[in-house]
Design a protein around this motif. Structure first.
Motif, mmCIF file in Angstrom:
data_model
loop_
_atom_site.group_PDB
_atom_site.id
_atom_site.type_symbol
_atom_site.label_atom_id
_atom_site.label_comp_id
_atom_site.label_asym_id
_atom_site.label_seq_id
_atom_site.Cartn_x
_atom_site.Cartn_y
_atom_site.Cartn_z
ATOM 1 N N ARG B 18 0.839 -1.295 0.030
ATOM 2 C CA ARG B 18 0.089 0.043 0.026
ATOM 3 C C ARG B 18 0.795 1.227 0.204
ATOM 4 O O ARG B 18 0.557 2.225 -0.755
ATOM 5 N N ALA B 21 2.287 1.757 -3.404
ATOM 6 C CA ALA B 21 1.414 2.419 -4.406
ATOM 7 C C ALA B 21 1.253 4.042 -4.103
ATOM 8 O O ALA B 21 0.850 4.622 -5.186
ATOM 9 N N ALA B 25 2.021 6.643 -6.906
ATOM 10 C CA ALA B 25 0.985 7.624 -7.394
ATOM 11 C C ALA B 25 1.412 9.146 -7.151
ATOM 12 O O ALA B 25 1.193 9.836 -7.923
ATOM 13 N N LEU B 111 -1.976 6.313 -12.377
ATOM 14 C CA LEU B 111 -1.523 6.314 -11.555
ATOM 15 C C LEU B 111 -0.392 7.629 -11.964
ATOM 16 O O LEU B 111 -0.208 8.574 -11.204
ATOM 17 N N VAL B 114 -2.637 10.524 -11.884
ATOM 18 C CA VAL B 114 -2.486 11.111 -10.596
ATOM 19 C C VAL B 114 -1.287 11.880 -9.904
ATOM 20 O O VAL B 114 -1.291 12.905 -9.311
ATOM 21 N N ILE B 125 -6.308 11.926 -3.031
ATOM 22 C CA ILE B 125 -6.665 10.825 -3.751
ATOM 23 C C ILE B 125 -5.887 9.721 -3.319
ATOM 24 O O ILE B 125 -6.389 8.527 -3.087
ATOM 25 N N SER B 126 -4.616 10.026 -3.226
ATOM 26 C CA SER B 126 -3.937 8.648 -3.006
ATOM 27 C C SER B 126 -4.019 8.125 -1.569
ATOM 28 O O SER B 126 -4.055 6.974 -1.493
ATOM 29 N N HIS B 129 -7.291 6.439 -1.364
ATOM 30 C CA HIS B 129 -7.465 5.211 -2.002
ATOM 31 C C HIS B 129 -6.590 4.165 -1.405
ATOM 32 O O HIS B 129 -6.339 3.071 -1.996
ATOM 33 N N TYR B 152 -11.216 15.985 -2.000
ATOM 34 C CA TYR B 152 -11.047 14.876 -2.721
ATOM 35 C C TYR B 152 -11.921 14.742 -3.956
ATOM 36 O O TYR B 152 -11.472 14.437 -4.897
ATOM 37 N N HIS B 153 -13.035 15.406 -3.518
ATOM 38 C CA HIS B 153 -14.059 15.524 -4.766
ATOM 39 C C HIS B 153 -13.602 16.280 -5.721
ATOM 40 O O HIS B 153 -13.741 15.937 -7.137
ATOM 41 N N LEU B 156 -10.623 14.334 -7.733
ATOM 42 C CA LEU B 156 -11.412 13.363 -8.712
ATOM 43 C C LEU B 156 -11.810 13.960 -10.017
ATOM 44 O O LEU B 156 -11.559 13.519 -11.045
#
Lengths: 405, 168
Positions: B18, B21, B25, B111, B114, B125-126, B129, B152-153, B156
């Motif tokens: 995690r 990842a 990103a 990614l 991102v 975001i990172s 998620h 976050y929104h 996105l």
């Protein structure tokens, strides 16, 4: 775009992101490579705490397995302090002339480099501290086990030798590591922190590490297979056969005495070659780490495919005989690690009957030249809250007069 | 209290993927992601004796270290140069064709998109998620839970635009 459409599109993007973060992982082998680096960089107290932690968690995780119920609880001895406190070794003629007189001559054919002078005293994991309730820095020793135990000796230990060889080696250099890798056909890629070198071969990555001072770890190599590493094909071959074949293919057969132990309890299956040193008059003595675990070389297989091989980096030894303590003195030193009287009289210390003892060898790092020195490994069983443990105690074998304080 | 802490190895095994990842990103390329991930766990190990489970979750603690390590990385190298390099070069770990194929199906492009977002949007975001709650994301980014949700929104939507632009 209408608002509902936009919302649907964003939801789809969220699902993609979930998948992306869930499936993005480092390349195969990275996890173990990094773990080795972390291990190499670990401060000793934390490493010990984790070792105890993992150990006790392991016990909790497999209560239904009878064989696993007998786990290892370790107390390791720092010999000098205890021997000094118990009076052992005093009046032994400390001093270089006395030391020289007591050194026995080497056997014919041995690579004898003469007296090494006072050799460094082994510094084990100091499990003795974990056995006392006054050491809060070792949490699981306190949480899962009261720590302190009352030791008694109920075995038979007649040591017929008064000297044992000490082995010394020069710290391997990057040149040594490069030569080793070249011999295997691997090419230098980089020199990452904590390693002498990282090398690439057609189907594996090789990493070579020198001696780790704390916690003591021998010079070693690590072979991480890439996906192209083929399985060892040999119909009807045993796991040891597979390992022998793999080692022969890579010219890595151990050049020292060993016994083989197979651990097939999980995937990958592990074939372990436990290194032995020869002590004249005694026989084979295993090399053990600070926890009393034997080690040497290990090849891990998953579906007959070698996934990891790790072993002792070949080094040249010089050898010299040193006077060792008697069996009585060793037993005395081991028993001195009984815990202090408990604060609450209502909770008596668990009793451990030590009933086995053997000569072993331990690594003693000492800068440019490090040593493999003899030690005594005592063991006995103890029941705590219905759980069976084996308790080990390591005691330096070299006479205190021949060791640095 | 130290007793609350799981063994460090458990933490390492549970979170390595995690954290990688998350870092991936942030920086876009796997070579840098490996370097930074390694630094994260080296730092985490050194600091683990001071970790107190009652104050924070292991996840939040580790991701904070990861975020700091990523920011240090950008500060040291210069984000613009880094991005250009990671886009231009083939990462070291992608020598294996099988791994390359894996990478493609593992949403590498997404990614990478991102990684092009502004820092806070990228983080929102990172972190989200990677499994953190909005409350944890907010604490990490020094804002409220609601503000984290809004950030976050917005991120996105920005990501969708970047993806559309790149795909065009």
């Amino acid at each position: 775009m209408s608002e509902p459409d936009e919302e649907l599109e964003l939801q789809a993007l969220q699902r993609q992101l979930d998948d992306a973060f869930e499936t993005t992982r480092p390349r195969a082998g990275f996890e173990d490579e990094l773990w080795l680096r972390v291990q190499s960089s670990r401060p000793a107290p934390s490493r010990l705490r984790d070792a105890f932690s993992a150990f006790f968690q392991g016990i909790r995780a497999v209560p239904a397995v009878p064989a696993a119920a007998v786990a290892t609880l370790l107390v390791v001895v720092i010999g000098v302090g205890i021997v000094a406190m118990s009076g052992l070794g005093r009046g032994g003629g400390a001093g270089s002339s006395a030391t020289n007189r007591n050194l026995s001559a080497p056997a014919a054919g041995q690579l004898y480099a003469g007296n090494f002078g006072l050799v460094p005293t082994p510094v084990f994991n100091n499990g003795a501290k974990s056995s006392t309730s006054t050491q809060p820095t070792l949490p699981l020793g306190a949480a899962d086990y009261p720590g302190s135990v009352q030791l008694t000796w109920a075995g038979k230990f007649d040591l017929t030798i008064s000297t044992a060889p000490v082995f010394r080696y020069r710290e391997p250099s990057t040149n040594d590591a490069d030569q080793f890798a070249t011999g295997l056909g691997a090419v230098l890629r980089e020199r990452p922190s904590g390693f002498l070198g990282s090398y690439q071969a057609s189907d594996y990555t090789l990493k070579v590490r020198g001696t780790v001072q704390s916690p003591p770890s021998s010079p070693a190599y690590f072979i991480f297979s890439s996906l192209s590493m083929p399985p060892v094909e040999a119909a009807g071959a045993s796991p040891q056969d597979l390992a022998d074949i793999f080692l022969a293919q890579h010219s890595l057969q151990p050049q020292w005495g060993y016994t083989v132990v197979i651990d097939s309890s999980s995937d990958p299956l592990k074939v372990r070659y436990q290194r032995q040193f020869q002590a004249p008059g005694y026989g084979a003595a295993y090399l053990v780490d600070g926890n009393g675990n034997r080690y040497g070389l290990e090849v891990d297989f998953s579906d007959n495919r070698p996934v990891l091989a790790s072993g002792l980096l070949p080094v040249s030894f010089e050898q010299a005989d040193y006077r060792i303590v008697s069996s009585d003195q060793a037993i005395h030193a081991a028993l001195a690690f009984s815990g202090p009287a408990p604060a609450a009289p209502a909770s008596p210390l668990p009793s451990v009957q030590l009933n086995q003892a053997e000569l072993v060898y331990v690594l003693v790092p000492a800068g440019n030249h490090s040593f493999y020195e003899p030690a005594f490994l005592f063991s006995g069983k103890v029941q705590v809250n219905g759980q069976a443990y084996t308790k080990h105690i390591l005691v330096p074998a070299v006479d205190p007069s021949q060791r640095t304080p | 209290m130290a007793l609350d802490r799981p063994p460090f190895e458990d933490l390492y095994r549970d979170y390595l993927g995690r954290i990688y990842a998350y870092v991936r990103a942030q920086v876009g390329g796997s070579a840098d992601a490996e370097d930074i991930t390694a630094q994260v766990f080296m730092n985490a190990y050194q600091a683990y004796a001071r970790f107190e489970a009652r104050n924070t979750t292991p996840a939040a603690w580790l991701f904070r270290i990861a975020r700091n390590a990523t920011l240090d990385h950008f500060r040291a190298q210069g984000r613009r140069d880094r991005l250009r390099r990671t886009i231009e070069r083939q990462p070291v770990s992608e020598e294996d064709p099988a791994h390359q194929a894996e990478e493609r199906i593992q949403y590498r492009a997404l990614l990478a998109h991102v990684a092009q977002l502004p820092e806070r949007q990228r983080d929102a975001i990172s972190l989200r998620h990677s499994g953190l709650t909005f409350d944890e994301v907010g604490k990490m980014l020094s804002c409220s839970e609601d503000a984290a949700k809004m950030l976050y929104h917005r991120a996105l939507k920005a990501l969708r635009e970047v993806a559309q632009k790149e795909g065009a």
